[in-house]
Structures are given as structure tokens and as C-alpha cells.
Motif scaffolding. Sequence first.
Motif, mmCIF file in Angstrom:
data_model
loop_
_atom_site.group_PDB
_atom_site.id
_atom_site.type_symbol
_atom_site.label_atom_id
_atom_site.label_comp_id
_atom_site.label_asym_id
_atom_site.label_seq_id
_atom_site.Cartn_x
_atom_site.Cartn_y
_atom_site.Cartn_z
ATOM 1 N N TYR A 180 0.678 -1.034 0.030
ATOM 2 C CA TYR A 180 -0.198 -0.081 -0.023
ATOM 3 C C TYR A 180 1.003 1.215 -0.051
ATOM 4 O O TYR A 180 1.841 1.287 0.699
ATOM 5 C CB TYR A 180 -1.072 0.010 1.110
ATOM 6 N N ILE B 205 1.711 7.780 -4.601
ATOM 7 C CA ILE B 205 0.798 7.560 -5.656
ATOM 8 C C ILE B 205 1.073 8.740 -6.627
ATOM 9 O O ILE B 205 1.113 8.663 -7.857
ATOM 10 C CB ILE B 205 -0.479 7.497 -5.260
ATOM 11 N N LYS C 7 4.159 8.444 -8.713
ATOM 12 C CA LYS C 7 4.143 7.593 -9.681
ATOM 13 C C LYS C 7 3.433 8.181 -10.941
ATOM 14 O O LYS C 7 3.709 7.876 -11.973
ATOM 15 C CB LYS C 7 3.453 6.294 -9.115
ATOM 16 N N GLU D 148 -5.193 2.824 -7.668
ATOM 17 C CA GLU D 148 -4.011 2.812 -6.105
ATOM 18 C C GLU D 148 -4.781 3.448 -5.160
ATOM 19 O O GLU D 148 -4.699 3.173 -3.896
ATOM 20 C CB GLU D 148 -2.684 3.529 -6.542
ATOM 21 N N TYR D 149 -5.655 4.526 -5.336
ATOM 22 C CA TYR D 149 -6.184 5.359 -4.300
ATOM 23 C C TYR D 149 -7.332 4.436 -3.650
ATOM 24 O O TYR D 149 -7.419 4.238 -2.528
ATOM 25 C CB TYR D 149 -6.737 6.626 -4.534
ATOM 26 N N SER E 47 -7.577 1.152 -3.678
ATOM 27 C CA SER E 47 -6.817 0.058 -2.936
ATOM 28 C C SER E 47 -6.631 0.399 -1.516
ATOM 29 O O SER E 47 -6.586 -0.546 -0.876
ATOM 30 C CB SER E 47 -5.610 -0.655 -3.568
ATOM 31 N N LYS E 48 -6.441 1.709 -1.299
ATOM 32 C CA LYS E 48 -6.221 2.060 0.245
ATOM 33 C C LYS E 48 -7.422 2.673 0.933
ATOM 34 O O LYS E 48 -7.399 3.459 1.815
ATOM 35 C CB LYS E 48 -4.866 2.969 0.321
#
Length: 410
Positions: A32, A38, A41, A63-64, A66-67
Motif C-alpha cells: 500500500y 501515488i 508515480k 491505487e487510491y 486500493s487504500k
Amino acid sequence: MKNLLASILILLVVGCKKEKRVIEEIDFETEYMFNSEIEDKILSDTLTDPRFTGFKYQMGASEYASKGDYQNALSTWDLATGTRDTAYTISEIDSINEKYKKVNAVNLIVKQSKEYKLLIINEAHHNSSHRVFTKSLLKKLYKNGYSNIGFEDLDNGSNKDSLLNKRKYPLQKSGFYMTDPQFGDLVRSALEIGFNVFSYEQTSDVNGTEREIEQARNIQKVIEERPNEKFIIHCGYAHALEGNYESWGKAMAGRLTEFTGIDPLTIYQVLYTEKSKPEFNHPLLKALKLTEAIALIDKEGNPMEYVRGESWSDIAILHPNTVFENGRPNWLIKNGNKMIKLNLKNIEMDYPIMVLAYKKGEDIKTAIPMDILEVENKTEFINLVLRQGEYEIVVRNSNGRAQKFQLNTE
């Protein structure tokens, strides 16, 4: 500070209950990412071809998500797809209200599902609320005889999580999008209820049309192995479309009907759901001012479909704008979840920190957390959203220092 095993005592507040808890320093690595990572990236992606520049924002939104960072997931997705501010006229709104009546979406789906063997529901991969909505259906659909559920995101083939149904919870490596706490708990909840969970994604390197065919064939195989049972399929985007679909000939749902002769109940969540700002919402959402997830039915009781060219899904779901309670989306506080106030004032480490809540008994190195919060600056309280039970709370900063303590929310 790694490899340090000394423990310290800390006073934490859980709701109004004060307890002393033991915190220990631990070695803890995680996939994470912090928000700054993020963002870096996304910025490091140097693609300039306009056909592909949106992809970095799509991946950033995932990605956001996922957390569990819902707002940043929405905002970043909108950078990928673009936004516009449109609205219906008063006469158009009057016409909609004359033709349709709003009904509770869960109740309608549960009622309609009784007549079907196969139910297919989709999601947008950056939107955790869609996963929470599917989870809200599970117990009622199970009572209606549904006992199997397939997830597009579950890895298949050589990477298949073959121990999932025995272990009773997914791992971070079980699927790409599944690292989202809400997706993980959707799968965990299905297993706890008693569903047989299976994967059906393609395993060969194929184009879009062939992928739809392979997905449908994989589902067909499971259906034929359990001919007297009912099935739910949770998929992404257009895979839930029946009929003829221009890009692929037919989407997975249409192929399933072709291969099995089964007419599925198809449910489309993606179009009528909030954007990062209310003014960017679909004009139908702005016109109806919703407070719960609804479907529209006409005077004969037929649900409004989602239609794209010659393809369709049977029921279009309309989701309301999120209301944030103590910084958390209000739709999180459902399905047995409750807000847990946690005191961090005595956490002595550099910020930002990430707080990850793991269900007690699950491996914190591999399991999907039940909740994740990033805390930018030192603060006294945060609000986790958890079910009743026992948890291991891991606090980690961007320098890699990590601590762990136990939490009981009962």
C-alpha cells in the motif's frame, strides 16, 4: 526502527471506553502506497500520446481505491475520463417523474432475483461503494437460493488462490483490485455467509472478443458442475451487458446466454454514480436528488434498463452522492460496520502514517486490511470503520517504522 522488540504502554480511547494496550515495534512491509508515492508515480509517467495519457490516471485512481481513499480515487478517475457539467431542463425532469417511480434498489433486485438462476452485477474498478452495494445484497440473495459467486478480479490459472474457500479470507495477491478493503471484505463476507467463491478470468493472452468468450466458457463450466444451483457474477463495466456489443460482438453476459441458454438478471451500477464533484454527475442524478441507492420502475412495474446501442443490462442502479461523517463515507457504516474512534495522541513517530486494521487471526503480512487510513499530520483521533470483533492495528510511516497493537470493538 526495525528489529526492536521492546514494548511500551499507551492509553487509547475506543469510543468512550478507556483501556491500556500494549504496543510493539514490528518489522512490517506493505504494498500500500502513501498518497505522495501515488502522486509521484502518476507524475513520473512520461507518456505524451493523448490516446494513452489517461491510463496513468486510471491506474492512480485504482491505487487510491486500493487504500480506501474514495475521494482521491474519484478525482483521479475524472482526470482520466474528463468531466462536463450538464443538466436536464425542468420539462425533462417532469417527464422523468411522470414516467418513472423511485424504488429501493436492494429490495427490487432481491425480489426480481427469485425468478433467475444467474445474476450479474458490475462495478467501476475505482469505486469502492459499488463493492459495498454488492455486499449488501449477499445475505438476501443467499436466502433466495444463490450459493455461488464468481469474481472477475480473482486471479485464475497458475496464480489462482486455490485455498481461498478453505482459508475463508482473500489475500492481497488474490486479485489486483481486491486489495481495496471493501473488495476484500466483499469476498470475505461471501465466504462467511457460505458462498462457494470462484474465479473465471481468462488465462490466455487474448484480445477483447476472445476474453469475453473465455470468461463465459469458464463460468459455463462451473454452472455445469453445479446444475441445480444459483450463481452471482461480480464483474467490471461492460461485461454485464447482454445482447450485441459493438466492441466485442457480445460481452461476457451475452456470451453466457449464447453458451448456456440461461437468461441472466443483469445489473449496471457504473453510469449513474457520483463523480468527484456533484456538478459533474449525470444529469439524471442531479435531477432526482437521491438519499439511497434506487432503481426506476415504470407504471407497469418494469425497471429502467441501462442501454448501449444493441446491448443492455436489465436494471440500472442510481447511487446517491456520498455524505461524509467524521471524514468517512456514510455508505461504509452499513452491513454491521460502526465508527470506531481511536486515539493516536501518544503515537510517537514521524508523520504521515498509515493505519491498517486487520481482522484478528488473519496474517497481517498477506491479508487484506478491513480498513486503512492515511493520517497526514499528528492528530488526537481518527475514525476507523469496522465490524464488531478483535483486530490487530498496524501503524506505519513512510520511513518504514511500524508498530502493532490489539483492538477489540465489542
